[in-house]
Write a protein that holds these residues in place. Structure first.
Motif, PDB file in Angstrom:
ATOM      1  N   ASP A   1       0.813  -1.218   0.000  1.00 42.30           N
ATOM      2  CA  ASP A   1       0.000   0.000   0.000  1.00 42.30           C
ATOM      3  C   ASP A   1       0.845   1.265   0.000  1.00 42.30           C
ATOM      4  OD1 ASP A   1      -2.237  -1.587   0.068  1.00 42.30           O
ATOM      5  OD2 ASP A   1      -2.481  -1.489   2.242  1.00 42.30           O
ATOM      6  N   LYS A   2       2.117   1.135   0.377  1.00 44.01           N
ATOM      7  CA  LYS A   2       2.984   2.319   0.472  1.00 44.01           C
ATOM      8  C   LYS A   2       3.093   3.043  -0.871  1.00 44.01           C
ATOM      9  CE  LYS A   2       6.008   4.424   3.339  1.00 44.01           C
ATOM     10  NZ  LYS A   2       5.699   4.853   4.706  1.00 44.01           N
ATOM     11  N   VAL A   3       3.007   2.303  -1.972  1.00 45.04           N
ATOM     12  CA  VAL A   3       3.163   2.951  -3.283  1.00 45.04           C
ATOM     13  C   VAL A   3       1.997   3.885  -3.589  1.00 45.04           C
ATOM     14  CG1 VAL A   3       4.503   1.004  -4.175  1.00 45.04           C
ATOM     15  CG2 VAL A   3       2.044   1.108  -4.625  1.00 45.04           C
ATOM     16  N   ASN A   4       0.865   3.708  -2.907  1.00 47.19           N
ATOM     17  CA  ASN A   4      -0.308   4.542  -3.154  1.00 47.19           C
ATOM     18  C   ASN A   4      -0.559   5.566  -2.050  1.00 47.19           C
ATOM     19  OD1 ASN A   4      -1.319   3.578  -5.678  1.00 47.19           O
ATOM     20  ND2 ASN A   4      -1.900   1.678  -4.653  1.00 47.19           N
ATOM     21  N   ASP A   5       0.274   5.570  -1.010  1.00 43.04           N
ATOM     22  CA  ASP A   5       0.085   6.517   0.090  1.00 43.04           C
ATOM     23  C   ASP A   5       0.535   7.913  -0.312  1.00 43.04           C
ATOM     24  OD1 ASP A   5      -0.840   4.484   1.645  1.00 43.04           O
ATOM     25  OD2 ASP A   5       1.001   4.243   2.823  1.00 43.04           O
ATOM     26  N   PRO A   6      -0.184   8.952   0.128  1.00 39.08           N
ATOM     27  CA  PRO A   6       0.316  10.323  -0.081  1.00 39.08           C
ATOM     28  C   PRO A   6       1.662  10.486   0.628  1.00 39.08           C
ATOM     29  CG  PRO A   6      -1.967  10.322   0.665  1.00 39.08           C
ATOM     30  CD  PRO A   6      -1.480   8.922   0.815  1.00 39.08           C
ATOM     31  N   ILE A   7       2.581  11.230   0.014  1.00 39.94           N
ATOM     32  CA  ILE A   7       3.931  11.269   0.565  1.00 39.94           C
ATOM     33  C   ILE A   7       4.108  12.365   1.611  1.00 39.94           C
ATOM     34  CG2 ILE A   7       4.856  10.339  -1.576  1.00 39.94           C
ATOM     35  CD1 ILE A   7       5.984  13.143  -2.126  1.00 39.94           C
ATOM     36  N   GLY A   8       3.052  13.139   1.882  1.00 41.46           N
ATOM     37  CA  GLY A   8       3.143  14.202   2.886  1.00 41.46           C
ATOM     38  C   GLY A   8       3.711  13.729   4.222  1.00 41.46           C
ATOM     39  N   PRO A   9       3.185  12.618   4.782  1.00 42.49           N
ATOM     40  CA  PRO A   9       3.703  12.148   6.080  1.00 42.49           C
ATOM     41  C   PRO A   9       5.025  11.380   5.986  1.00 42.49           C
ATOM     42  CG  PRO A   9       1.419  11.409   5.680  1.00 42.49           C
ATOM     43  CD  PRO A   9       1.988  11.874   4.377  1.00 42.49           C
ATOM     44  N   PHE A  10       5.559  11.187   4.776  1.00 41.91           N
ATOM     45  CA  PHE A  10       6.802  10.412   4.632  1.00 41.91           C
ATOM     46  C   PHE A  10       7.947  11.101   5.389  1.00 41.91           C
ATOM     47  CE2 PHE A  10       6.196   7.809   0.449  1.00 41.91           C
ATOM     48  CZ  PHE A  10       5.032   7.279   0.977  1.00 41.91           C
ATOM     49  N   SER A  11       8.884  10.292   5.842  1.00 36.38           N
ATOM     50  CA  SER A  11      10.084  10.833   6.469  1.00 36.38           C
ATOM     51  C   SER A  11      10.996  11.446   5.408  1.00 36.38           C
ATOM     52  CB  SER A  11      10.840   9.724   7.203  1.00 36.38           C
ATOM     53  OG  SER A  11      11.377   8.790   6.276  1.00 36.38           O
ATOM     54  N   GLY A  12      12.004  12.188   5.878  1.00 39.64           N
ATOM     55  CA  GLY A  12      12.974  12.760   4.949  1.00 39.64           C
ATOM     56  C   GLY A  12      13.687  11.694   4.150  1.00 39.64           C
ATOM     57  N   GLY A  13      13.993  10.585   4.783  1.00 39.78           N
ATOM     58  CA  GLY A  13      14.665   9.487   4.088  1.00 39.78           C
ATOM     59  C   GLY A  13      13.803   8.881   3.006  1.00 39.78           C
ATOM     60  N   GLU A  14      12.503   8.719   3.290  1.00 44.03           N
ATOM     61  CA  GLU A  14      11.595   8.152   2.284  1.00 44.03           C
ATOM     62  C   GLU A  14      11.447   9.095   1.082  1.00 44.03           C
ATOM     63  OE1 GLU A  14       8.546   5.423   4.933  1.00 44.03           O
ATOM     64  OE2 GLU A  14       8.393   7.597   5.088  1.00 44.03           O
ATOM     65  N   LYS A  15      11.380  10.396   1.358  1.00 45.15           N
ATOM     66  CA  LYS A  15      11.281  11.351   0.244  1.00 45.15           C
ATOM     67  C   LYS A  15      12.565  11.356  -0.587  1.00 45.15           C
ATOM     68  CE  LYS A  15       8.019  14.360   2.670  1.00 45.15           C
ATOM     69  NZ  LYS A  15       7.856  15.597   3.458  1.00 45.15           N
ATOM     70  N   HIS A  28      19.746  12.077   4.764  1.00 49.42           N
ATOM     71  CA  HIS A  28      18.496  11.383   5.147  1.00 49.42           C
ATOM     72  C   HIS A  28      18.522   9.876   4.861  1.00 49.42           C
ATOM     73  CE1 HIS A  28      16.729  15.305   5.810  1.00 49.42           C
ATOM     74  NE2 HIS A  28      16.910  15.635   4.536  1.00 49.42           N
ATOM     75  N   LEU A  29      19.520   9.372   4.158  1.00 46.56           N
ATOM     76  CA  LEU A  29      19.525   7.949   3.821  1.00 46.56           C
ATOM     77  C   LEU A  29      20.199   7.140   4.927  1.00 46.56           C
ATOM     78  CD1 LEU A  29      20.534   8.004   0.037  1.00 46.56           C
ATOM     79  CD2 LEU A  29      18.244   8.121   1.050  1.00 46.56           C
ATOM     80  N   ASP A  30      19.636   5.955   5.224  1.00 47.04           N
ATOM     81  CA  ASP A  30      20.274   5.098   6.226  1.00 47.04           C
ATOM     82  C   ASP A  30      21.418   4.318   5.592  1.00 47.04           C
ATOM     83  OD1 ASP A  30      19.174   2.970   4.802  1.00 47.04           O
ATOM     84  OD2 ASP A  30      17.531   2.657   6.212  1.00 47.04           O
ATOM     85  N   LEU A  31      22.108   3.523   6.417  1.00 46.95           N
ATOM     86  CA  LEU A  31      23.302   2.824   5.943  1.00 46.95           C
ATOM     87  C   LEU A  31      22.994   1.842   4.827  1.00 46.95           C
ATOM     88  CD1 LEU A  31      25.160   2.234   9.317  1.00 46.95           C
ATOM     89  CD2 LEU A  31      25.951   3.622   7.408  1.00 46.95           C
TER      90      LEU A  31
END
Length: 628
Positions: free
Chosen positions: A422-436, A460-463
C-alpha cells in the motif's frame, strides 16, 4: 503464560539452543519440532523443573498444574482403571480427606468434602477414566486387570491415560502416538483438540500436528523460534525462509562477483593517482562487507544510457556566483562518458553553485556552457525533496514520467527502493525525509540519465540505502559529478577529485586522507595572510557582536537539536515503562485482555515515534554541524 527470555540449554559442553525468547499463552497448542537431539525433551524437562536453563529466565504463574506422561511404569498390582484415576491428583486428595473425616466422624467436614468432590467431578471420574481407556484401545475386561500384567507398549498407553486424566493447566506430551494404533491416534487427536489448557506437543506425525496445533516452536541450528499456525503453515513459512536465504546467498555471491569485476577492471584501467588507488581499496572493502547487506530491502540499478555523446557537457572560462558576488572565476571543465568526479572544497566555495550551473538550474555570470545534443541530466539536490507533490503517491510520481508504463512494472521498480504494498499509493506528505529522498532517487534512476549531478545524495539515507546507492553507482555507465560529506561514497564511486577553493577549480592530486591534511593546513595557516591580519585587528566589541550574531544564527538549529533530544528521551522513557508493564505476568490474564490490547497498541506507536525522533535528532545534529 509461559515466558521464555533468552533461554539457553546445554547438555554437558554441547549447546542445544540459545537465545530462545517467546511467550506461550493460556490455551495455546504448541507443536515442538526439530531433529532428534536438538533439545526438545530437555525443554520439557525444564518445564517440569527437572533442570534449569543455563542462561536466561523462564517464568510461569505459580500453582499451575503441569501434567506429563511418565516414561516408566512400575509393575503395580492395582487395576488399570485405578492407575488412571491416580492421574487426577485433586480427586485422590479429596478421597483421602473423606476417609479421614469418616474415621473422625466429622459430619461438617464430610459435607464440605462431598460438595468439593461433586464440584471436582469426582462422581463421574470413574466413567471418564473408562472412556479414556476405551478410546486408547483397552477393553472393559482389561480395565480391571493389574498394571503388572500389561506389556511395555500397553503400559505406556496407561501412562498417557493417567496424564490425560489429570485436570491440568499445562499438558506436556512427548511423542504420544508412538505406541498407539490408528484408532487410538484419532481418539487422542480429537481429545486434544478439545483440551482447554495449554498443550506442548512433541510429535513427528504431521497430520496429528496439523489438526491440533496453532503454533510451532522449531529448534534448528541452536535456535528455538516460534511460528504462528499449524505444521503445514510452519512448513510453508520455513520453505519461504530457506528460499529467501538461498536467494540472499545467491544475491550476495552476485554482488561480490559484481564488485570484484569492478575491482579487476578498474585496476587494469586506473592510473597511479592517489584517488584511483583509494577507490580500489574502497571497492575491495565493499566486496568484504557485501554479506552484511544481503538482507537489505533495497535493490536497484541504473539502466545503460541510450546514448553517450562525447563530451557530454563542456564549461569554458566561466565565472560562477550570485549577483555581483563571484565565488568561482574562469572555470573550465569538460565531462566525458565514464568520468567519475568528486568535488572537494570548503563550505561556500562554490561546489553546489558549480553543479547548479552544469544542471542548468542557474546561469553562469560569464563564460560558455555547451550541452551535447543527446545530453540527459539526472540532478539530485535537497531542494528537490520540496518539489515533490505531498498529496500524491510514489506511484503517481512515476506515472507522470511514463504514462504508458504498466502499474505492475512501476510497483516492481518502486519495490527496489522499499516502497511496497500500500505504500506505493500513500500520499507522501507524512513520509520521512529518508523516504522522500529515496523517492527522488527513484525518479532520477527511472529517467535513465547519461550524466548524474549529485549534491549531497546521502542526506536522510540510512546505511543500507547508502550501500545500495554505492553499489548502483558502481554499475552506472554514464558520468558522475558528486558533492558529498559521505567519504565512503566518494571513495567508492569517484576516481577523480577536483578542488573548489579560493575562487578556482583545479585537480586535487591526492585522496581523501590528503584532503583532510590540506584542510588542517589551511586552518593552521589561517587561509590568506590578509584575512588573518584583518581577524587580528577585530576589536573586542566587534568580536562580541560577531559572536552574538553567530549565536542568533545558530539558535534555531540548537533549539531543533534540544527539541529532538527531549523527544528521544521522552519516548525512550515511555518505551521502558511499557516494557516493564509487559513483563508483569498478570497483564496476560483473561480479565486484562483489553488492557493488554491497548498496551500492545501503545507500544507499537511509541516504537515508531522513538524511531522518528531519533532520525529527527540525527538530522538536527547534522544540520548544526554543517552550519558550524
Amino acid at each position: 503464560m509461559l515466558n521464555f527470555k533468552n533461554i539457553a540449554i546445554r547438555r554437558g559442553s554441547r549447546l542445544l539452543f540459545s537465545g530462545a525468547s517467546f511467550t506461550i499463552h493460556k490455551g495455546q497448542k504448541i507443536g515442538l519440532t526439530g531433529a532428534n537431539g536438538t533439545g526438545k525433551s530437555s525443554l520439557f524437562a525444564m518445564l517440569r523443573g527437572e533442570l534449569h536453563a543455563d542462561e536466561g529466565e523462564f517464568s510461569m504463574p505459580p500453582n499451575l498444574e503441569v501434567a506429563h506422561v511418565a516414561q516408566e511404569t512400575p509393575a503395580l498390582e492395582c487395576s488399570a482403571i485405578d492407575y488412571v484415576l491416580d492421574g487426577d491428583r485433586e480427586l485422590r486428595a479429596l478421597q483421602r480427606q473423606l476417609q479421614e473425616a469418616e474415621q473422625a466422624h466429622d459430619g461438617i467436614k464430610l459435607a464440605e468434602l462431598h460438595a468439593a468432590l461433586e464440584h471436582a467431578g469426582g462422581y463421574t471420574a470413574q466413567a471418564r477414566a473408562s472412556r479414556l481407556l476405551n478410546g486408547l484401545g483397552f477393553s472393559t475386561e482389561q480395565e480391571n486387570r493389574a498394571v503388572s500384567s500389561f506389556s511395555g507398549g500397553w503400559r505406556m498407553r496407561l501412562n498417557l491415560a493417567q496424564a490425560l486424566m489429570c485436570r491440568s493447566d499445562v499438558l506436556l506430551l512427548d511423542e504420544p502416538t508412538n505406541h498407539l494404533d490408528l484408532d487410538a491416534v484419532i481418539y487422542l487427536q480429537d481429545w486434544l483438540v478439545k483440551y482447554p489448557g495449554t498443550l506442548l506437543l512433541i510429535s513427528h506425525d504431521r497430520d496429528f500436528l496439523d489438526t491440533i496445533t496453532d503454533h510451532i516452536v522449531h529448534i534448528e541450528q541452536n535456535k528455538a523460534e516460534i511460528y504462528t499456525g499449524n505444521y503445514s503453515d510452519f512448513e510453508r513459512m520455513r520453505a519461504e525462509k530457506l528460499a529467501q536465504q538461498q536467494t540472499a546467498f545467491e544475491k550476495q555471491q552476485r554482488e561480490i562477483a559484481h564488485i570484484q569485476s569492478f575491482v579487476d577492471r578498474f585496476k587494469a584501467q586506473a592510473t597511479k593517482a592517489r584517488q584511483a588507488q583509494s577507490r580500489i581499496k574502497a571497492l575491495e572493502r565493499m566486496e568484504l562487507i557485501a554479506q552484511a547487506h544481503v538482507d537489505s530491502p533495497f535493490g536497484f540499478s541504473f539502466p545503460p544510457p541510450k546514448k553517450m555523446p562525447n563530451p557530454l557537457i563542456k564549461l569554458e572560462e566561466a565565472d560562477i556566483g550570485y549577483g555581483d558576488k563571484v565565488v568561482v572565476r574562469n572555470a573550465s571543465l569538460s565531462i566525458s562518458p565514464g568520468d567519475r568526479i568528486g568535488l572537494l572544497g570548503p563550505n561556500g566555495a562554490g561546489k553546489s553553485s558549480l553543479i547548479k550551473v552544469l544542471s542548468g538550474q542557474m546561469p553562469a555570470l560569464r563564460g560558455k556552457l555547451t550541452n551535447a545534443q543527446d545530453l540527459h541530466i539526472g540532478y539530485f539536490a535537497q531542494h528537490q525533496l520540496e518539489q515533490l507533490r505531498l498529496d500524491e503517491s510514489p506511484l503517481w510520481h512515476l506515472q507522470q514520467l511514463d504514462k504508458q508504463a504498466l502499474e505492475k512494472d512501476l510497483r516492481n521498480f518502486l519495490g527496489g527502493f522499499d516502497f511496497r504494498g500500500d505504500k506505493v499509493n500513500d500520499p507522501i506528505g507524512p513520509f520521512s525525509g529518508g523516504e522522500k529522498a529515496r523517492l527522488v532517487l527513484a525518479i532520477l534512476v527511472y529517467q535513465n540519465p547519461n550524466l548524474l549531478l549529485l549534491d549531497e545524495p546521502t542526506n536522510h539515507l540510512d546505511l543500507e540505502m547508502r550501500h545500495a546507492l554505492s553499489v548502483a553507482l558502481q554499475e552506472y555507465q554514464g558520468a558522475i559529478v558528486v558533492v558529498s560529506h559521505d567519504r565512503h561514497l566518494l571513495r567508492s564511486v569517484t576516481d577523480q577529485l577536483l578542488l573548489v577553493a579560493d575562487g578556482r577549480i583545479q585537480p586535487f592530486d591526492g585522496d581523501l586522507d590528503d584532503y583532510k591534511q590540506w584542510l588542517a593546513e589551511q586552518k593552521k595557516a589561517g587561509d590568506e595572510p590578509d584575512t588573518q591580519a584583518a581577524a587580528n585587528n577585530v576589536s573586542r566589541k566587534d568580536q562580541r557582536k560577531q559572536d552574538a550574531e553567530r549565536r542568533q544564527r545558530l539558535k534555531p538549529l540548537l533549539d531543533a537539536v534540544k527539541k529532538a533530544e527531549a523527544a528521544v528521551e521522552k519516548y525512550h522513557k515511555e518505551q521502558q515503562e511499557l516494557e516493564q508493564q509487559m513483563a508483569d505476568p498478570a497483564i496476560y490474564s483473561e480479565e486484562n485482555k483489553e488492557a493488554l490490547k491497548k498496551l500492545l497498541s501503545r507500544k507499537a506507536q511509541v516504537d515508531d515515534a522513538l524511531e522518528q525522533a531519533e532520525l529527527d535528532w540525527m538530522t538536527a545534529e547534522e544540520n548544526l554541524s554543517q552550519a558550524e
